[in-house]
Structures are given as structure tokens and as C-alpha cells.
Write an enzyme that holds these catalytic residues in place. Sequence first.
Site, PDB file in Angstrom:
ATOM      1  N   ASP A  12     -25.644 -16.657  -0.516  1.00 26.22           N
ATOM      2  CA  ASP A  12     -25.048 -17.158   0.722  1.00 26.22           C
ATOM      3  C   ASP A  12     -23.555 -16.875   0.679  1.00 26.22           C
ATOM      4  O   ASP A  12     -23.003 -16.581  -0.383  1.00 26.22           O
ATOM      5  CB  ASP A  12     -25.302 -18.675   0.832  1.00 26.22           C
ATOM      6  CG  ASP A  12     -24.680 -19.260   2.086  1.00 26.22           C
ATOM      7  OD1 ASP A  12     -24.817 -18.650   3.161  1.00 26.22           O
ATOM      8  OD2 ASP A  12     -24.034 -20.323   2.006  1.00 26.22           O
ATOM      9  N   SER A  13     -22.925 -17.020   1.823  1.00 29.21           N
ATOM     10  CA  SER A  13     -21.471 -16.862   1.876  1.00 29.21           C
ATOM     11  C   SER A  13     -20.771 -17.948   1.063  1.00 29.21           C
ATOM     12  O   SER A  13     -19.620 -17.790   0.692  1.00 29.21           O
ATOM     13  CB  SER A  13     -21.003 -16.929   3.324  1.00 29.21           C
ATOM     14  OG  SER A  13     -21.428 -18.141   3.911  1.00 29.21           O
ATOM     15  N   CYS A  75     -27.926 -16.931   3.964  1.00 29.69           N
ATOM     16  CA  CYS A  75     -26.878 -16.989   4.984  1.00 29.69           C
ATOM     17  C   CYS A  75     -27.407 -16.395   6.297  1.00 29.69           C
ATOM     18  O   CYS A  75     -27.889 -15.259   6.323  1.00 29.69           O
ATOM     19  CB  CYS A  75     -25.676 -16.181   4.504  1.00 29.69           C
ATOM     20  SG  CYS A  75     -24.339 -16.094   5.675  1.00 29.69           S
ATOM     21  N   GLU A 154     -17.952 -28.799   5.886  1.00 32.45           N
ATOM     22  CA  GLU A 154     -17.245 -28.547   4.613  1.00 32.45           C
ATOM     23  C   GLU A 154     -16.275 -29.686   4.305  1.00 32.45           C
ATOM     24  O   GLU A 154     -16.015 -30.002   3.153  1.00 32.45           O
ATOM     25  CB  GLU A 154     -16.452 -27.235   4.708  1.00 32.45           C
ATOM     26  CG  GLU A 154     -17.317 -26.006   4.874  1.00 32.45           C
ATOM     27  CD  GLU A 154     -17.675 -25.345   3.555  1.00 32.45           C
ATOM     28  OE1 GLU A 154     -16.942 -25.525   2.589  1.00 32.45           O
ATOM     29  OE2 GLU A 154     -18.718 -24.659   3.517  1.00 32.45           O
ATOM     30  N   CYS A 185     -27.665 -21.779  11.232  1.00 33.27           N
ATOM     31  CA  CYS A 185     -26.542 -21.684  10.300  1.00 33.27           C
ATOM     32  C   CYS A 185     -26.834 -22.656   9.162  1.00 33.27           C
ATOM     33  O   CYS A 185     -27.348 -23.764   9.405  1.00 33.27           O
ATOM     34  CB  CYS A 185     -25.249 -22.057  11.013  1.00 33.27           C
ATOM     35  SG  CYS A 185     -23.839 -22.195   9.892  1.00 33.27           S
ATOM     36  N   HIS A 187     -25.151 -24.643   7.561  1.00 31.76           N
ATOM     37  CA  HIS A 187     -24.493 -25.954   7.567  1.00 31.76           C
ATOM     38  C   HIS A 187     -25.052 -26.924   8.599  1.00 31.76           C
ATOM     39  O   HIS A 187     -24.874 -28.128   8.479  1.00 31.76           O
ATOM     40  CB  HIS A 187     -22.996 -25.770   7.854  1.00 31.76           C
ATOM     41  CG  HIS A 187     -22.233 -25.137   6.738  1.00 31.76           C
ATOM     42  ND1 HIS A 187     -22.575 -23.914   6.204  1.00 31.76           N
ATOM     43  CD2 HIS A 187     -21.136 -25.550   6.051  1.00 31.76           C
ATOM     44  CE1 HIS A 187     -21.718 -23.601   5.248  1.00 31.76           C
ATOM     45  NE2 HIS A 187     -20.841 -24.576   5.133  1.00 31.76           N
TER      46      HIS A 187
HETATM   47  N1  DGL Z   1     -23.630 -19.330   5.687  1.00 32.89           N
HETATM   48  C1  DGL Z   1     -23.135 -19.091   7.033  1.00 32.89           C
HETATM   49  C2  DGL Z   1     -24.320 -18.955   7.974  1.00 32.89           C
HETATM   50  O1  DGL Z   1     -25.393 -19.458   7.738  1.00 32.89           O
HETATM   51  C3  DGL Z   1     -22.223 -20.204   7.506  1.00 32.89           C
HETATM   52  C4  DGL Z   1     -20.879 -20.228   6.805  1.00 32.89           C
HETATM   53  C5  DGL Z   1     -20.089 -18.953   7.041  1.00 32.89           C
HETATM   54  O2  DGL Z   1     -19.616 -18.719   8.166  1.00 32.89           O
HETATM   55  O3  DGL Z   1     -19.971 -18.186   6.092  1.00 32.89           O
HETATM   56  O4  DGL Z   1     -24.194 -18.300   8.989  1.00 32.89           O
END
Ligand code: DGL
Length: 274
Positions: A12-13, A75, A154, A185, A187
Site C-alpha cells: 500500500d502507499s 492501495c 491519519e 480507499c 482509509h
Molecule cells: N492507499 C490510498 C488508497 O487506497 C489512500 C492513501 C493515499 O492517497 O496514498 O487510495
Amino acid sequence: MSEHDGIIGVFDSGLGGLTVLRAIVEQLPGEATVYLGDTARVPYGTKSAAVVTRYALRIAEHLLQYPLKALVVACNTASAVALPALREQLSIPVLGVVEPGAQAAIAASVGQRIAVLATEGTVRSRAYERTLLRLVPDAHVVGRACPLFVPLVEEGLLDGPIVELACRRYLEGLAREIDTAILGCTHYPLIAGPIGQVLGAGVRLVDSAFATARALADLLVERNAISVCEDPGKSLPRDLPERRFLFTDANERTAELCSRFFGEPIRHFEAVDL
Ligand code: DGL
């Protein structure tokens, strides 16, 4: 190495993908996993498709030093823009969250009127929209970028007036157009409560984490590559499958945020330089 011995790579990011890892661990308790969070470069949601694809390929290359039997792109943004490049480069199965999330939304929706709540990058890519329309050509699909949601989560703001205000800002009136919303997403499942309050009881929320873990389980069964944990409740810790956590930047906040996303403390993590 047989596929039984291989491990599941997840990236993931940043830390949000731990919600997907959580779902994988719950549905596939016998699988060893390696998670890489690109915390040095997060967020991906505001970056261009070309840059996100470059990062994703670099991460995949790093993870290939482990004996992977599948790679899960947790992600949404990377799934939306980098999946074709990853599949072209890698010889193992690569699973994103978009297809399982879209399928789950179609199954949950009564009238096929579906919103995709996601980062700017995911909405811009129209990956969810394309997938939904491929599955149901006359579906009504609305993409809605909610850029403030990631920083709020976050920051640990999961409810209260600021989150409610942000939800109203992005989502008010949307319920008139839809019956289902994809939390597209990593989050957003953490603020599903306030999102659901603005959208109302008539809108179903779909979390792609659970659907992705299910798709991975199906893939492993199909390939006869599933690892079974005899009795996870009773095994000694050394018998439990190995879980490795790698981050490109780990600081004091990492441990705290990890617990929030994964649902339990992560005591050991390694720093990697990509
Ligand atoms: N992991 C990213 C997503 O699911 C969210 C956080 C980011 O923008 O990197 O799109």
C-alpha cells in the site's frame, strides 16, 4: 518451492492497506504474509498515474525477493492505475482491490446506482467506473473524490464535528442518486460511521477489503495453493505463520497508526530503502 510454501505479498502507499491485510489474516489465517507500506511517499491519491505506477513497480520488484505466491495491491489508487503494468511485469498472480470491490457493490446494490468514494487519483482513473459498467452496462455510477478523508483518518479523527463537516461537504445530497457506495480507499472504512450517517440508512456501504480477501482465498483454492493453519487458537506463537512488516519510513507515529489500521499492535517492523 510448491505454491503451498509461498507467502502473500501485500502493499500500500502507507498504513491504510493494513485494513486489507487484516481481512486477509482473518479469512486466511494459515498464510504467511509480507506487508510493505510506502510511508515515505504517501499519499499516492494526489499523484499522477505515471508516478504511482513507477512506485508500484519498484515495490513489487523489492517484494519479489520473498517467495511470493500472490501479490495483493491493497492501495485503491495503485490498483486503479498500476495493475496492468504490474501484471505485465510479474509472473505471479496480482490482485487489486477494484475488481473485488466493484463485484461486491454490484451484489449489494438493488438498483445498480453506485457511488465510488475515493482519492482524486482513483476517481480520475475511472477504473471503478469502467469495471462496474463492464459488469452491468446500464449501471448509474458516480465518482466522488473526498481528499480530506485521508488526512483526517491519519490524524486520528474518526468521528466528531470536523469529520461530520467533511462528510457533509462531499456527500450531502448524494443519497438521492444512489443506493450503494463503495468505500474505494483504504482509509474510508475507518470513518464508515460518519459517512453512513450523511448518506442515510437507504445507502449500503461496501468495503473492498473484505471482498479482496475473499477473492484471494478463491484464487488460492483454485490454484490449490492454500496454506492451512491447523489450529491457530492453540498453536504456540512459533507455529503461527510469519508476518513481516516493511515500511519505507517508520517513525514514532508508525506503531500507533499501525494499531489503528490493523486492529492490533505491530511490535516489529523493518525499514526498507527503495
Ligand atoms: N492507499 C490510498 C488508497 O487506497 C489512500 C492513501 C493515499 O492517497 O496514498 O487510495
